[in-house]
Design an enzyme around this catalytic site. Structure first.
Site, PDB file in Angstrom:
ATOM      1  N   HIS A   1     -39.203  -2.300  -3.747  1.00 48.32           N
ATOM      2  CA  HIS A   1     -40.204  -3.239  -3.500  1.00 48.32           C
ATOM      3  C   HIS A   1     -40.587  -4.431  -2.354  1.00 48.32           C
ATOM      4  O   HIS A   1     -41.286  -5.025  -2.382  1.00 48.32           O
ATOM      5  CB  HIS A   1     -40.952  -3.090  -4.669  1.00 48.32           C
ATOM      6  CG  HIS A   1     -40.976  -2.121  -6.075  1.00 48.32           C
ATOM      7  ND1 HIS A   1     -39.523  -2.121  -6.256  1.00 48.32           N
ATOM      8  CD2 HIS A   1     -41.420  -1.765  -6.749  1.00 48.32           C
ATOM      9  CE1 HIS A   1     -39.154  -0.922  -7.819  1.00 48.32           C
ATOM     10  NE2 HIS A   1     -41.412  -0.801  -7.224  1.00 48.32           N
TER      11      HIS A   1
ATOM     12  N   ILE B   1     -42.982   6.297   0.390  1.00 48.41           N
ATOM     13  CA  ILE B   1     -43.241   7.324   0.768  1.00 48.41           C
ATOM     14  C   ILE B   1     -42.161   8.581   1.682  1.00 48.41           C
ATOM     15  O   ILE B   1     -43.068   9.383   1.926  1.00 48.41           O
ATOM     16  CB  ILE B   1     -43.848   6.643   2.239  1.00 48.41           C
ATOM     17  CG1 ILE B   1     -45.094   7.576   2.867  1.00 48.41           C
ATOM     18  CG2 ILE B   1     -42.344   5.586   3.032  1.00 48.41           C
ATOM     19  CD1 ILE B   1     -45.862   6.281   3.685  1.00 48.41           C
TER      20      ILE B   1
ATOM     21  N   GLU C   1     -44.963  11.696  -4.181  1.00 48.42           N
ATOM     22  CA  GLU C   1     -46.476  11.366  -3.222  1.00 48.42           C
ATOM     23  C   GLU C   1     -46.311  12.242  -2.207  1.00 48.42           C
ATOM     24  O   GLU C   1     -47.104  12.356  -1.320  1.00 48.42           O
ATOM     25  CB  GLU C   1     -45.124   9.762  -2.255  1.00 48.42           C
ATOM     26  CG  GLU C   1     -45.302   9.188  -3.138  1.00 48.42           C
ATOM     27  CD  GLU C   1     -45.132   8.873  -4.148  1.00 48.42           C
ATOM     28  OE1 GLU C   1     -44.206   9.635  -4.611  1.00 48.42           O
ATOM     29  OE2 GLU C   1     -44.908   7.896  -4.925  1.00 48.42           O
TER      30      GLU C   1
ATOM     31  N   PRO D   1     -40.732  11.044   0.210  1.00 46.83           N
ATOM     32  CA  PRO D   1     -40.384  11.733  -0.757  1.00 46.83           C
ATOM     33  C   PRO D   1     -41.697  12.463   0.533  1.00 46.83           C
ATOM     34  O   PRO D   1     -41.730  13.797   0.573  1.00 46.83           O
ATOM     35  CB  PRO D   1     -40.939  11.581  -1.314  1.00 46.83           C
ATOM     36  CG  PRO D   1     -41.035  10.217  -2.634  1.00 46.83           C
ATOM     37  CD  PRO D   1     -40.618   9.520  -1.007  1.00 46.83           C
TER      38      PRO D   1
ATOM     39  N   PHE E   1     -46.239   1.777  -3.213  1.00 44.21           N
ATOM     40  CA  PHE E   1     -45.347   1.006  -2.720  1.00 44.21           C
ATOM     41  C   PHE E   1     -44.478   2.247  -1.182  1.00 44.21           C
ATOM     42  O   PHE E   1     -43.845   3.332  -1.076  1.00 44.21           O
ATOM     43  CB  PHE E   1     -44.037   0.717  -2.871  1.00 44.21           C
ATOM     44  CG  PHE E   1     -44.774  -0.244  -3.734  1.00 44.21           C
ATOM     45  CD1 PHE E   1     -44.500  -2.131  -4.096  1.00 44.21           C
ATOM     46  CD2 PHE E   1     -44.859  -0.144  -5.594  1.00 44.21           C
ATOM     47  CE1 PHE E   1     -43.782  -3.212  -4.951  1.00 44.21           C
ATOM     48  CE2 PHE E   1     -45.051  -0.896  -6.365  1.00 44.21           C
ATOM     49  CZ  PHE E   1     -44.584  -2.537  -6.592  1.00 44.21           C
TER      50      PHE E   1
END
Ligand SMILES: Cc1ncc(C[n+]2csc(CCOP(=O)(O)OP(=O)(O)O)c2C)c(N)n1
Ligand SMILES: Cc1ncc(C[n+]2csc(CCOP(=O)(O)OP(=O)(O)O)c2C)c(N)n1
Ligand SMILES: [Mg+2]
Ligand SMILES: [Mg+2]
Lengths: 346, 327, 346, 327
Positions: free
Chosen positions: D129, D87, D60, D89, D83
């Site tokens: 998730h 986000i 990511e 990273p 998902f």
């Protein structure tokens, strides 16, 4: 394994740098000298209390100027890091631009004094904006190279960072991307042996930073970064590879930072004076001058004239920068967002 | 009882705790022979050796992650993030791993880890050496977030942080490192996590603050005292969990709340505090819950006029106090 | 360059797996079969609407069981990933434990139903807690290995992930750390050719994941992960290296996921049925059974008995899991923080 | 005028915009032949080819970073984070690079980038998730954050996002992908960034909400309407910047504010909204500014009884409405 350029071999082969004219070589020398003088002046301004912070490129000039010489300024893209003063001057940045930033003055074209000094940027010159967190520029540069490729543009993207910064995940992800997409991308790692105080042996277990290329299907080359012509040769080859669509190159330019990390640093706690002195004898500008003298391209008189010219340029730049205004405080909140399209008004 | 600066209190507490507990180790960039870029760990490498004071690769993600892994294997790491601005490469490790380990394993695994990070501005650090990043972490259940700003509290909260078995974000306002001095008792004590301090008692309004802004607020309180405004100044010290009791008791008494922090206004911790007051002290309010913070720009500019315009100071705080007091 | 184990060579040398007794080999076979049956049952429970989600290890069993066989369960550390059902069973996890998690039941020892299924964890068994963001476990595992080294403990740490996950910065940073500190650390990349739908060629430009080791001064080995004994051999060697203080090893275990990525996936959009069928003929359990039959360690009758035993174990586990209670909603807010020391109360 | 689900509106808008503007490309994990794990990009690879719909490595940080670099070189990327939970990273790249590029270069460089991310729970996604991550981004000046939750708004806000030259976080509540359907006009229109929608007008109290909770709030409003409580329901749609005007006008009218979101209470966007109301509508308030949100646990558990206990629903919201109405 990294390919190391070996002097002995090179002498027998035709080298890309053989095609550099005397005027090219003198130009390179001038930029190195200009960068050095400007950098030294920045230290003085800091010590005089006029500049709160300076971070120096002294010792890195030759490799940077040689790299710039191998690309097309304003057409190819460069994502520099904070030591790339000489690189940016070679690309067309003005000495005064550096001093505006150093003093936090409004005309600083990079950021209007918002960023710390040496956070270079110029859209016109295709110099990507330097930020402080290290290595973030590597995958960004990969994206820029990818856009060139997708748009069918004949552009190369060059990105620089220090050897310590290759420990960051950003480096890995950027190089991996460049490998997967065979991008016209060149990553120059300026290995000056330290990340602030941390020596390269505490940073990585490989012998050469160029060895890291093997993880990405990217070509890795190590070169003496204090030898301007050797650097030009490997850079030229990397640029040709990129233009031929053969993919990315990782260049390790081995060099040394001849000053403390920054004006806030004291390097005596982590390296010996002997070591520093030994490297000073390999000062890349001295070495390059020697080459030019030996080849008869430079004589003592011209050398002095160039030094004087550089000093004059720096003097002029300083005068200009000192007189420039600080940013107006009313601008503090400008440029957070761009203007909204008309629909937004309605 | 010795007089120490904030950074001295920090260093001496680390030294004492490392002498006491050999599970404590320190890792981070330049924490070894260099003693840290702010000299927080100066002399510790010499005293404890390279197995307990460890220079790391330049990689915050793994500085935190290895800290987690060491904490899971019997050590009590204190990891230093050189500047709080550079904590974001480690954000995923802090949020997804450190903060969730206990919850997701029902306390089978825990992460006793202290993450130290110098934050805050006013030191010509520009956009990336000046940030206040605490609000991001105060939104993460499973973390403790502290921001002590006196030498006494630094010792007490660091000792507390080393006694809890959960990850603690330990934020140090870097401008106060040498600026703020005070008495530090030699005996062992803790400042409990989660307890605010009332630095000045007053009747007319409550200032809820932390960090450098706390010291500025105290000065501002003296400025307006001469004008007859009697302010109570609360130093939160812990930002997660908030000491709701101290905040609410004060506001219920004074009827007015001024929240002051150096972080951007929008999304800063002040919003949470205001929401708590607005919901739980509603009937006691004699004026709007007011927030004072720098403008919503992407961090603090370098150039000193811009930096000054961004930063809080006693005058700005006093002006806000006068306005609220007059409501 | 990765060292590939070559069958031809091995035959002439003594192999570590030669020292595995018949009982060891049968044990390994039993665990593989148990894992397979349990995994298949999990699919059934999902298709019956009883389990909202399943993520499968079918096809990866041999390499996992072989790896577990080479370490000391409960003493060495394992940071698995979600496909490591067979690995965890080999370490001592009970089949019912997997089903508790699958059904979100309270006795799930890993998380009491808080995590999705296959997010294994057990402090007692030294199984690190699996989370969903991929690759985060790699640098955490490096930290655990570092603690073993600093504390002078004779422990090895093993971490697993998929080949796609090696693209994450976490992988880079973890391997780099392991290299710098020469840690007793083994990273097993289970290369099943895809990250969900993305084939390995879009993930990296190297031929072998094991080539990535070269960037870290870590030894890299690629092995046929569907050959249990070959896997045992390289794993055994990696463990010995770690114990001898010679540092970390990156093992690429080449395998194939014989099922869709998860119960939410449909793999027909991204790979051909022929490809899947070809790999099914290389099903690692079939191959291992063949070896055992050839060596006379197994006969058809015993093989059937083992299959029946595995089915019975799974039946029993299913019964137990179905009867177990769901977590009580009153526990929702438990275990956010640990109890505070006494000072806090005062 | 066609009836579409949320995900259809998303896909069709991407398709139309890509036909119109060849600078638009899509990158992300599995967005190519697989059409995305939620099928948001289904058919786009086939139509636009592998140079415009690009499967990325599983990383990511570089998905976002290369998006930045492409945006700086003439493209208009839409990057998909599979998902929202994954986000983080990329957090440093979003915060330190995308959000600051314009400010730090005085608009010399800009980053016209759309980052799409499915968020939210109720789908047995467990801790990683199901998360609501929007508050972290709403604290970052330089970003736009939108969370449309009707097919009409998804089209209008995606088109708006592709017209601004700044990074936009585009959050899609994944449970509404197929659950929510509605009319989507064929003509070109935008829903302006920064404008909330009043979904139901009412006199007695204002519900300020977004995401799946908005749909639940509408149901709750009907439930209590029968009991004589007349609620106004505001769908924020944009979370940064907040539509202060719509919020304040409503609360000044009703005198009571109930803020509802699926994200954790502490540090959620509700705190900011409450603070704005408490400061700027103080004199109009007839009751405490109230927040309703899931408890402060580290994300939503998997097991369905725990998931249900965590999630909001119309009953919980109706109960909070009754209580506030009765104040
Ligand atoms: C993410 C991040 N962490 C820490 C720092 C602080 N820092 C600035 S420069 C530097 C050392 C960089 O070393 P290297 O990459 O070798 O480059 P050099 O300065 O030697 O040229 C550090 C640690 C930073 N700028 N960014
Ligand atoms: C950080 C992060 N991004 C995305 C995902 C979604 N995701 C789950 S598994 C997976 C593919 C993993 O591929 P690989 O590493 O090859 O392992 P495999 O599943 O093939 O065993 C993806 C993209 C995730 N879990 N974490
Ligand atoms: Mg360096
Ligand atoms: Mg895979």
């Amino acid at each position: 394994m990294a390919v190391r350029t070996k002097k002995s071999k090179e002498k027998t082969r035709a080298r890309p740098s053989d095609n550099l004219t005397d005027e090219h070589l003198l130009h390179m020398y001038r930029i190195m000298m200009l960068s050095r003088k400007l950098d030294e002046r920045s230290w003085v301004l800091n010590r005089q209390g006029k500049a709160p912070f300076h971070i120096s490129g002294i010792g890195h000039e030759a490799l940077q100027v040689a790299a710039a010489q191998a690309i097309r300024p304003g057409k190819d893209w460069v994502y520099p890091y904070y030591r790339d003063l000489a690189f940016c001057l070679a690309l067309g940045m003005k000495p005064v631009d550096h001093l505006y930033a150093l003093l936090g003055k409004a005309p600083d074209p990079g950021s209007g004094g918002r960023q710390m000094p040496s956070h270079f940027s110029s859209r016109e010159l295709r110099i990507g904006s330097v930020s402080s967190p290290v290595a973030t520029q590597v995958p960004i540069a990969a994206g820029t190279a990818m856009a060139s490729k997708l748009r069918g543009l004949d552009e190369v993207t060059v990105v620089c960072l220090g050897e310590g910064s290759t420990s960051q995940g950003d480096f890995h992800e950027g190089l991996n991307w460049a490998g997967v997409h065979k991008l016209p991308f060149i990553c120059i790692v300026q290995n000056n042996q330290y990340a602030i105080s941390v020596p390269v042996a505490k940073q990585m277990a490989v012998k050469s930073v160029a060895d890291r290329a093997a993880a990405y299907g990217v070509k890795g080359v190590a070169v003496d970064g204090n030898d301007a012509l050797a650097m030009y040769d490997v850079m030229h080859e990397a640029v040709q590879r990129a233009r031929r669509g053969e993919g990315a190159t990782l260049i390790e330019a081995i060099t040394y930072r001849l000053t403390p990390h920054s004006s806030d640093d004291d390097d005596r706690s982590y390296r010996s004076r002997e070591e520093v002195e030994a490297w000073k004898r390999r000062d890349p500008i001295l070495l390059f001058r020697q080459t030019l003298l030996e080849r008869g391209i430079l004589d003592q008189e011209t050398a002095q004239a160039i030094e004087k010219w550089a000093m004059d340029e720096v003097d002029k730049a300083e005068m200009e920068a000192m007189q420039a205004p600080y940013p107006d405080v009313s601008t503090l909140e400008d440029h957070v967002y761009g203007p909204l399209p008309a629909w937004q008004e309605g | 009882m010795a007089i120490m600066s904030n950074i001295e209190a920090l260093r001496e507490t680390m030294r004492q705790e490392m002498r006491r507990d050999e599970r404590i180790i320190i890792t981070g960039e330049d924490v070894g022979p260099r003693g840290g870029v702010f000299r927080a760990t100066m002399g510790l490498y010499e005293e404890f050796g390279e197995d307990r004071v460890i220079d790391t690769p330049l990689a915050e993600l793994s500085i935190v992650a290895t800290g987690i892994g060491m904490a899971m294997n019997g050590l009590r790491p204190i990891v230093e993030i050189q500047f709080a601005d550079f904590i974001f490469p480690a954000f995923n490790q802090i949020l997804s791993e450190a903060a969730r380990m206990r919850y997701r394993t029902q306390s089978d695994w825990t992460v006793p880890l202290v993450i130290r990070a110098p934050y805050g501005g006013g030191i010509s650090g520009g956009l990336y050496h000046s940030q206040s990043v605490e609000a991001f972490f105060a939104h993460i259940p499973g973390l403790y977030v502290v921001a002590p700003v006196t030498p006494y509290d630094i010792k007490g909260l660091l000792r507390a942080a080393l006694q809890v078995d959960d990850p603690v974000l330990f934020f140090e306002h870097k401008k106060t490192y040498r600026l703020i001095k005070g008495e530090v008792p030699e005996h062992d004590y803790v400042v409990p996590i989660g307890k605010a301090a009332i630095r000045r008692t007053g009747r007319d309004l409550s200032i809820i603050t932390y960090g450098l802004a706390m010291h500025d607020s105290l000065k501002a309180a003296e400025m307006v005292a001469a004008e007859g405004v009697d302010a109570e100044v609360i130093d939160l010290r812990t930002l997660k969990p908030l000491d709701k009791e101290t905040i609410l008791n004060s506001v219920r008494k004074t009827g007015k709340a001024l929240i002051v922090h150096e972080d951007n206004l929008t999304g800063g911790i002040g919003g949470e505090i205001a929401a708590i007051i607005a919901q739980e002290a509603f009937e006691y309010l004699d004026g709007p819950v007011t927030r004072l913070a720098p403008p919503d720009v992407p961090a603090m500019p370098f150039s000193h006029p811009l930096q000054d315009a961004f930063m809080l100071n006693p005058h700005k705080i006093a002006a806000a106090m006068r306005e609220l007091a007059a409501y």
